[in-house]
Design a protein around this motif. Structure first.
Motif, PDB file in Angstrom:
ATOM      1  N   GLU A  45      -6.507   1.366   6.916  1.00 50.50           N
ATOM      2  CA  GLU A  45      -6.070   2.686   6.470  1.00 50.50           C
ATOM      3  C   GLU A  45      -5.182   2.647   5.234  1.00 50.50           C
ATOM      4  O   GLU A  45      -4.962   3.670   4.602  1.00 50.50           O
ATOM      5  N   PHE A  46      -4.681   1.474   4.890  1.00 49.73           N
ATOM      6  CA  PHE A  46      -3.764   1.384   3.758  1.00 49.73           C
ATOM      7  C   PHE A  46      -4.360   1.904   2.441  1.00 49.73           C
ATOM      8  O   PHE A  46      -3.717   2.686   1.744  1.00 49.73           O
ATOM      9  N   PRO A  47      -5.603   1.514   2.097  1.00 51.77           N
ATOM     10  CA  PRO A  47      -6.112   1.932   0.779  1.00 51.77           C
ATOM     11  C   PRO A  47      -6.233   3.439   0.619  1.00 51.77           C
ATOM     12  O   PRO A  47      -6.169   3.945  -0.490  1.00 51.77           O
ATOM     13  N   GLU A  48      -6.435   4.183   1.725  1.00 58.01           N
ATOM     14  CA  GLU A  48      -6.662   5.615   1.595  1.00 58.01           C
ATOM     15  C   GLU A  48      -5.439   6.439   2.007  1.00 58.01           C
ATOM     16  O   GLU A  48      -5.505   7.656   2.071  1.00 58.01           O
TER      17      GLU A  48
END
Lengths: 318, 335
Positions: A276-279
């Motif tokens: 979930e980090f990239p978004e």
């Protein structure tokens, strides 16, 4: 003693520039590691602070993970992380012990190097390979064979039946634990083999001499002698299991729910953060919650290390 | 060789590459549009002299990178809210339209045989319909025998524009989904398992009997997945195809939406495929490097003129001409 010390110190001072530089570099490296560790913890905590403030204690008790309503709780990810790692250890430790014992005591001498190298090579396989193997080969196979079988046998025992309830879909906590077990076994086995080899032959020969069996020698001589390193090796494996990301992401199913069955999908902290980090939007509560999870993973690793130290100390005293 | 000719040769050698030098621009974001942008850039390199370095890092990351001005343009599947556009001085324009398919893995069921409605898909993802022999599924599939199998819904585990579009659609057709799950790049799914990326979902559906998932249309074609018919806004069951995708694009009301942020999911129209999205490019209105911004416009201008066939080949729908001219007008405001 006091005199000795001061003599040694004056001598050291006289040795010149090279020594002083070496001392500075060594000191610097040591302190650098400490500072780095501290900085990472502090940064993770600061990053997670908005979420800790907004959710308060409920971040540690809530099972919801909902980026839409921005209600985050760590329980599901912590549960998945711990259950996967513990299951993996339960499977890996006996296997690793068997490998190490075989290699040091039973294997014919010509095969020791070959098998030993094979074990070390297994430890060098990149985790993405384990992930793909788990995803394409292991998970469908487990779902067809082992999982139904366990469901029909252990799943019939009252009390623990819900643990083995079948769930649709290949990916599960169980699959992730098996992949993790395969990944950490070589680590633990290699450590165990190395430390088993450090036991002085005289100890073992004496024990054999008074009529001990193989198992008794292992139980009474080798294990007590190498206890600290064996526990260290297991903790190394546990550490890898707690933090493993890529392979777990492939096979765990990435669902943010707690289910009683180990055949249900779940999630781990490392996997959730990686996914979930990239978004996660800049400055959002979502990003903060992910950093807070990272902080919690740090704390869990720390607790694990502390417990292992404590165990070792107690055993050493006893 | 006289000194004069040497000087001349050196001048030529130094001057030629400068004159013919390709302008290099960087972009980042949407994975949905990545295959197309790369093909467009390849084809446009010779005629426009613009080379593109595009990183498919995801829509959210693409937004972040253009907010920080790390790249020349950002690409996002979901539109950026107007306030954020103003705050970060960005122009937002659509480039192409993409569709999503619902795919299944059911023994004996071929592509486009199974019919589903938005409400059914929503109920499956909420864990309310769990078996393929459920009466509600049978009701819209007379004559099709479905196996007695548990349904294994598969979703995108990573935050993704694809999920944003899909959950927006489900929220639009099912108020209960809207209130209990909602729309977003990542949501809290009540049932199912997650996989990473369009390719991951495609793989999970392929390897799990009884699975149902959603993927960007090109991935369904590439992976030979079993697509399903979906019920349109007007009630007809449609097969996923370039025609039904294009019908959805044409029926959208482009004029009314500021910043082109039109929601083209579940549009009225007899032939409109229900799950469709525009993908956007974000360009600074106060570029630090105006020549780079001009090169971005040059690239997409070329693509609007010459790139429709490439887009269709990859299962994307080119923008309607009317919209293209509106976008061109918006570009003029930059200069």
């Amino acid at each position: 003693m006091q005199q000795f010390d001061s003599v040694a110190r004056t001598k050291r001072h006289d040795r010149g520039v090279g020594d002083r530089i070496f001392k500075a570099v060594a000191y610097g490296s040591g302190i650098f590691v400490l500072a780095l560790l501290g900085a990472i913890i502090v940064l993770l905590f600061i990053g997670g602070l908005p979420e800790f403030r907004s959710a308060g204690i409920s971040f540690l008790t809530s099972t919801s993970w909902n980026p839409v309503t921005e209600k985050f709780g760590a329980v599901v990810a912590v549960y998945g992380t711990v259950v996967c790692a513990v299951l993996a250890l339960i499977l890996a430790v006996p296997l690793a012990f068997g490998i190490a014992y075989f290699l040091t005591e039973l294997a014919p001498s010509w095969s020791r190097r070959e098998i030993g190298t094979a074990v070390e090579l297994l430890a060098a396989v990149p985790s993405i390979i384990y992930g793909m193997w788990g995803y394409f080969e292991l998970a469908p196979w487990l779902n067809r064979t082992i999982e139904p079988w366990l469901g029909h046998t252990l799943g019939e025992i009252p009390g623990i039946a819900p643990l083995f309830k079948p769930v649709a879909g290949n990916a599960s906590i169980f699959t992730a634990a098996i992949v993790l077990a395969v990944m950490i076994t070589p680590f633990i086995a290699a450590t165990m083999r190395d430390v088993f080899l450090t036991v002085p032959p005289m100890f073992k020969e004496s024990a054999f001499g008074v009529g001990c069996t193989n198992w008794e020698v292992m139980r009474r001589i080798v294990l007590p002698y190498t206890r600290a390193s064996v526990v260290g090796g297991i903790m190394l494996g546990l550490g890898r299991a707690l933090g493993e990301t890529m392979a777990v992401t492939f096979v765990i199913g990435n669902s943010n729910r707690i289910s009683s069955s180990i055949f249900a999908p779940g999630n781990t902290i490392a996997s959730l953060v990686a996914l979930e980090f990239p978004e996660a939007d800049q400055g959002s509560l979502h990003l903060s919650a992910l950093l807070a999870l990272g902080f919690i993973l740090f704390v869990i690793s720390f607790i694990v290390l502390a417990i292992s130290r404590l165990l070792l100390n107690q055993q050493a005293r006893a | 060789m006289t000194p004069k000719t040497v000087t001349l040769a050196l001048a030529l050698w130094a001057g030629l590459p400068a004159a013919g030098m390709a302008q290099s621009i960087t972009g980042a974001g949407s994975t949905l549009a990545a295959p197309l942008y790369q093909k467009w850039a390849e084809a446009a390199a010779a005629p426009t002299g613009v080379t593109l370095n595009y990183q498919a890092v995801g829509s959210g990351a693409g937004q972040k990178l253009i907010f920080q001005r790390t790249v020349d343009f950002g690409a996002s599947d979901g539109p950026v809210p107007a306030a954020k556009l103003a705050q970060n001085a960005l122009l937002q324009f659509p480039t192409v339209i993409g569709a999503e398919d619902v795919v299944v893995n059911l023994p004996g069921v071929k592509a486009d045989q199974l019919r589903l409605t938005g409400k059914l898909v929503s109920a499956i993802y909420m864990g309310k319909i769990t078996n393929w022999q459920d009466k509600a599924i049978a009701a819209v599939n007379p004559g099709l025998t479905l196996p007695d199998l548990a349904i294994a819904p598969v979703y995108r585990a990573d935050g993704s524009g694809t999920t944003f579009v899909f959950t927006s659609y489900l929220s639009k057709v099912d108020p209960e989904f809207k209130s209990s799950v909602g729309a977003g790049n990542a949501v809290s799914w009540p049932a199912g398992t997650g996989s990473k990326g369009n390719a991951g979902v495609a793989g999970a559906v392929k390897s799990t009997t009884g699975a149902l998932g959603y993927v960007e249309s090109a991935y369904a074609t590439l992976n030979h997945l079993t697509t399903t018919q979906l019920q349109s806004h007007d009630g007809a069951f449609l097969k996923p195809s370039l025609e039904t995708f294009a019908a959805a694009a044409a029926s959208a009301d482009w004029g009314a939406a500021p910043h082109f942020a039109v929601d083209i999911n579940d549009q009225p129209g007899a032939n409109s495929w229900p799950i469709v999205t525009t993908t956007f490019v974000l360009l600074p209105t106060n570029p630090a490097n105006p020549t780079h911004s001009a090169a971005v416009i040059k690239l997409f201008g070329w693509a609007f003129d010459n790139g429709d066939a490439i887009a269709r080949g990859l299962q994307y729908i080119p923008l309607p001409d009317k919209v293209k001219s509106q976008v061109r007008a918006a570009w003029k405001t930059l200069k």
